[in-house]
Design a protein around this motif. Structure first.
Motif, PDB file in Angstrom:
ATOM      1  N   MET A  10      14.068  45.288  22.851  1.00  0.00           N
ATOM      2  CA  MET A  10      14.833  44.089  23.164  1.00  0.00           C
ATOM      3  C   MET A  10      15.897  43.883  22.080  1.00  0.00           C
ATOM      4  SD  MET A  10      13.583  40.183  24.013  1.00  0.00           S
ATOM      5  CE  MET A  10      12.274  40.814  24.997  1.00  0.00           C
ATOM      6  N   GLU A  11      17.008  43.403  22.510  1.00  0.00           N
ATOM      7  CA  GLU A  11      18.147  43.142  21.638  1.00  0.00           C
ATOM      8  C   GLU A  11      17.805  42.059  20.597  1.00  0.00           C
ATOM      9  OE1 GLU A  11      22.823  42.072  22.530  1.00  0.00           O
ATOM     10  OE2 GLU A  11      21.412  42.168  24.168  1.00  0.00           O
ATOM     11  N   GLU A  12      18.303  42.215  19.386  1.00  0.00           N
ATOM     12  CA  GLU A  12      18.076  41.238  18.327  1.00  0.00           C
ATOM     13  C   GLU A  12      19.096  40.100  18.419  1.00  0.00           C
ATOM     14  OE1 GLU A  12      18.404  41.168  13.503  1.00  0.00           O
ATOM     15  OE2 GLU A  12      17.535  42.943  14.440  1.00  0.00           O
ATOM     16  N   LEU A  13      18.638  38.880  18.195  1.00  0.00           N
ATOM     17  CA  LEU A  13      19.535  37.716  18.225  1.00  0.00           C
ATOM     18  C   LEU A  13      20.464  37.708  17.024  1.00  0.00           C
ATOM     19  CD1 LEU A  13      17.132  34.851  19.244  1.00  0.00           C
ATOM     20  CD2 LEU A  13      19.183  35.533  20.457  1.00  0.00           C
ATOM     21  N   ARG A  14      21.713  37.419  17.278  1.00  0.00           N
ATOM     22  CA  ARG A  14      22.680  37.263  16.194  1.00  0.00           C
ATOM     23  C   ARG A  14      22.607  35.843  15.654  1.00  0.00           C
ATOM     24  NH1 ARG A  14      27.726  40.543  18.846  1.00  0.00           N
ATOM     25  NH2 ARG A  14      26.630  42.523  18.898  1.00  0.00           N
ATOM     26  N   LYS A  15      23.168  35.658  14.467  1.00  0.00           N
ATOM     27  CA  LYS A  15      23.192  34.321  13.864  1.00  0.00           C
ATOM     28  C   LYS A  15      24.087  33.387  14.663  1.00  0.00           C
ATOM     29  CE  LYS A  15      22.251  35.770   9.192  1.00  0.00           C
ATOM     30  NZ  LYS A  15      22.678  35.700   7.790  1.00  0.00           N
TER      31      LYS A  15
ATOM     32  N   ALA B   5      18.904  31.686  15.120  1.00  0.00           N
ATOM     33  CA  ALA B   5      18.651  31.230  16.484  1.00  0.00           C
ATOM     34  C   ALA B   5      17.308  31.766  16.963  1.00  0.00           C
ATOM     35  CB  ALA B   5      19.762  31.713  17.406  1.00  0.00           C
ATOM     36  N   ARG B   6      16.730  31.076  17.950  1.00  0.00           N
ATOM     37  CA  ARG B   6      15.464  31.511  18.537  1.00  0.00           C
ATOM     38  C   ARG B   6      15.515  31.341  20.047  1.00  0.00           C
ATOM     39  NH1 ARG B   6      11.291  28.000  15.426  1.00  0.00           N
ATOM     40  NH2 ARG B   6      13.021  27.154  14.298  1.00  0.00           N
ATOM     41  N   ALA B   7      14.829  32.238  20.737  1.00  0.00           N
ATOM     42  CA  ALA B   7      14.696  32.123  22.186  1.00  0.00           C
ATOM     43  C   ALA B   7      13.675  31.032  22.494  1.00  0.00           C
ATOM     44  CB  ALA B   7      14.254  33.445  22.791  1.00  0.00           C
ATOM     45  N   VAL B   8      13.961  30.220  23.505  1.00  0.00           N
ATOM     46  CA  VAL B   8      13.099  29.115  23.910  1.00  0.00           C
ATOM     47  C   VAL B   8      12.715  29.332  25.361  1.00  0.00           C
ATOM     48  CG1 VAL B   8      12.963  26.610  24.176  1.00  0.00           C
ATOM     49  CG2 VAL B   8      14.342  27.582  22.335  1.00  0.00           C
ATOM     50  N   ARG B   9      11.474  28.982  25.706  1.00  0.00           N
ATOM     51  CA  ARG B   9      11.010  29.126  27.086  1.00  0.00           C
ATOM     52  C   ARG B   9      10.403  27.812  27.558  1.00  0.00           C
ATOM     53  NH1 ARG B   9       6.011  32.621  29.480  1.00  0.00           N
ATOM     54  NH2 ARG B   9       6.439  32.118  31.652  1.00  0.00           N
ATOM     55  N   SER B  10      10.738  27.454  28.805  1.00  0.00           N
ATOM     56  CA  SER B  10      10.154  26.298  29.461  1.00  0.00           C
ATOM     57  C   SER B  10       9.872  26.700  30.890  1.00  0.00           C
ATOM     58  CB  SER B  10      11.125  25.117  29.418  1.00  0.00           C
ATOM     59  OG  SER B  10      10.618  24.037  30.165  1.00  0.00           O
TER      60      SER B  10
ATOM     61  N   ARG C 111      18.568  28.794  21.204  1.00  0.00           N
ATOM     62  CA  ARG C 111      19.008  27.607  20.485  1.00  0.00           C
ATOM     63  C   ARG C 111      19.009  27.875  18.988  1.00  0.00           C
ATOM     64  NH1 ARG C 111      16.468  21.603  20.725  1.00  0.00           N
ATOM     65  NH2 ARG C 111      18.547  21.003  21.288  1.00  0.00           N
ATOM     66  N   CYS C 112      20.010  27.330  18.314  1.00  0.00           N
ATOM     67  CA  CYS C 112      20.033  27.335  16.855  1.00  0.00           C
ATOM     68  C   CYS C 112      19.318  26.061  16.414  1.00  0.00           C
ATOM     69  CB  CYS C 112      21.467  27.340  16.323  1.00  0.00           C
ATOM     70  SG  CYS C 112      21.531  27.121  14.528  1.00  0.00           S
TER      71      CYS C 112
ATOM     72  N   PRO D 256      15.461  38.430  27.946  1.00  0.00           N
ATOM     73  CA  PRO D 256      16.528  39.382  27.603  1.00  0.00           C
ATOM     74  C   PRO D 256      17.913  38.910  28.042  1.00  0.00           C
ATOM     75  CG  PRO D 256      14.652  40.549  28.512  1.00  0.00           C
ATOM     76  CD  PRO D 256      14.385  39.084  28.698  1.00  0.00           C
ATOM     77  N   GLU D 257      17.997  38.270  29.206  1.00  0.00           N
ATOM     78  CA  GLU D 257      19.278  37.746  29.696  1.00  0.00           C
ATOM     79  C   GLU D 257      19.802  36.645  28.776  1.00  0.00           C
ATOM     80  OE1 GLU D 257      20.574  35.071  33.423  1.00  0.00           O
ATOM     81  OE2 GLU D 257      19.531  36.917  33.970  1.00  0.00           O
ATOM     82  N   ALA D 258      18.908  35.779  28.304  1.00  0.00           N
ATOM     83  CA  ALA D 258      19.306  34.699  27.401  1.00  0.00           C
ATOM     84  C   ALA D 258      19.795  35.261  26.062  1.00  0.00           C
ATOM     85  CB  ALA D 258      18.140  33.740  27.176  1.00  0.00           C
ATOM     86  N   ILE D 259      19.110  36.266  25.551  1.00  0.00           N
ATOM     87  CA  ILE D 259      19.515  36.883  24.289  1.00  0.00           C
ATOM     88  C   ILE D 259      20.875  37.562  24.436  1.00  0.00           C
ATOM     89  CG2 ILE D 259      18.963  38.728  22.651  1.00  0.00           C
ATOM     90  CD1 ILE D 259      15.979  37.932  23.085  1.00  0.00           C
ATOM     91  N   THR D 260      21.056  38.290  25.532  1.00  0.00           N
ATOM     92  CA  THR D 260      22.340  38.944  25.788  1.00  0.00           C
ATOM     93  C   THR D 260      23.454  37.912  25.900  1.00  0.00           C
ATOM     94  OG1 THR D 260      21.299  40.825  26.871  1.00  0.00           O
ATOM     95  CG2 THR D 260      23.612  40.422  27.396  1.00  0.00           C
ATOM     96  N   ALA D 261      23.192  36.807  26.590  1.00  0.00           N
ATOM     97  CA  ALA D 261      24.193  35.750  26.748  1.00  0.00           C
ATOM     98  C   ALA D 261      24.559  35.142  25.395  1.00  0.00           C
ATOM     99  CB  ALA D 261      23.683  34.674  27.696  1.00  0.00           C
ATOM    100  N   TRP D 262      23.566  34.887  24.552  1.00  0.00           N
ATOM    101  CA  TRP D 262      23.822  34.331  23.223  1.00  0.00           C
ATOM    102  C   TRP D 262      24.663  35.291  22.399  1.00  0.00           C
ATOM    103  CZ3 TRP D 262      23.193  29.902  20.470  1.00  0.00           C
ATOM    104  CH2 TRP D 262      23.290  29.988  19.088  1.00  0.00           C
ATOM    105  N   ASN D 263      24.267  36.536  22.374  1.00  0.00           N
ATOM    106  CA  ASN D 263      24.986  37.531  21.579  1.00  0.00           C
ATOM    107  C   ASN D 263      26.399  37.764  22.100  1.00  0.00           C
ATOM    108  OD1 ASN D 263      22.809  37.821  19.887  1.00  0.00           O
ATOM    109  ND2 ASN D 263      22.079  39.690  20.824  1.00  0.00           N
ATOM    110  N   ARG D 264      26.580  37.746  23.391  1.00  0.00           N
ATOM    111  CA  ARG D 264      27.911  37.922  23.974  1.00  0.00           C
ATOM    112  C   ARG D 264      28.798  36.736  23.630  1.00  0.00           C
ATOM    113  NH1 ARG D 264      27.146  39.452  29.476  1.00  0.00           N
ATOM    114  NH2 ARG D 264      27.018  41.534  28.631  1.00  0.00           N
ATOM    115  N   ARG D 265      28.261  35.553  23.684  1.00  0.00           N
ATOM    116  CA  ARG D 265      29.026  34.342  23.367  1.00  0.00           C
ATOM    117  C   ARG D 265      29.509  34.394  21.928  1.00  0.00           C
ATOM    118  NH1 ARG D 265      27.782  28.945  21.416  1.00  0.00           N
ATOM    119  NH2 ARG D 265      25.820  29.822  20.778  1.00  0.00           N
TER     120      ARG D 265
END
Length: 67
Positions: A1-6, A14-19, A26-27, A41-50
């Motif tokens: 899995m891709e690592e989260l960027r700062k 930042a950390r992945a959150v699940r509900s 979220r940072c 994985p989609e959330a991490i990719t979206a964060w890193n792309r942003r």
């Protein structure tokens, strides 16, 4: 899995959150977050792309891995 960027705003961690079945990143230093995605994985990719492309939150999740 891709690592989260700062966080692009404060440099915080930042950390992945699940509900239920929804995921987002979220940072926890400044509160910046992305829109809800269908998978972690989609959330991490979206964060890193942003961070690198600076496109809208919703657009990140809708574009997926194609770009």
């Amino acid at each position: 899995m891709e690592e989260l960027r700062k966080c692009p705003f404060c440099g915080g961690k930042a950390r992945a959150v699940r509900s239920s079945e929804e995921y987002w990143v979220r940072c926890f230093d400044c509160g910046a977050e992305i829109a809800i995605c269908d998978s972690k994985p989609e959330a991490i990719t979206a964060w890193n792309r942003r961070v690198t492309q600076n496109i809208g939150k919703r657009e990140c999740c809708e574009q997926g891995e194609e770009q």
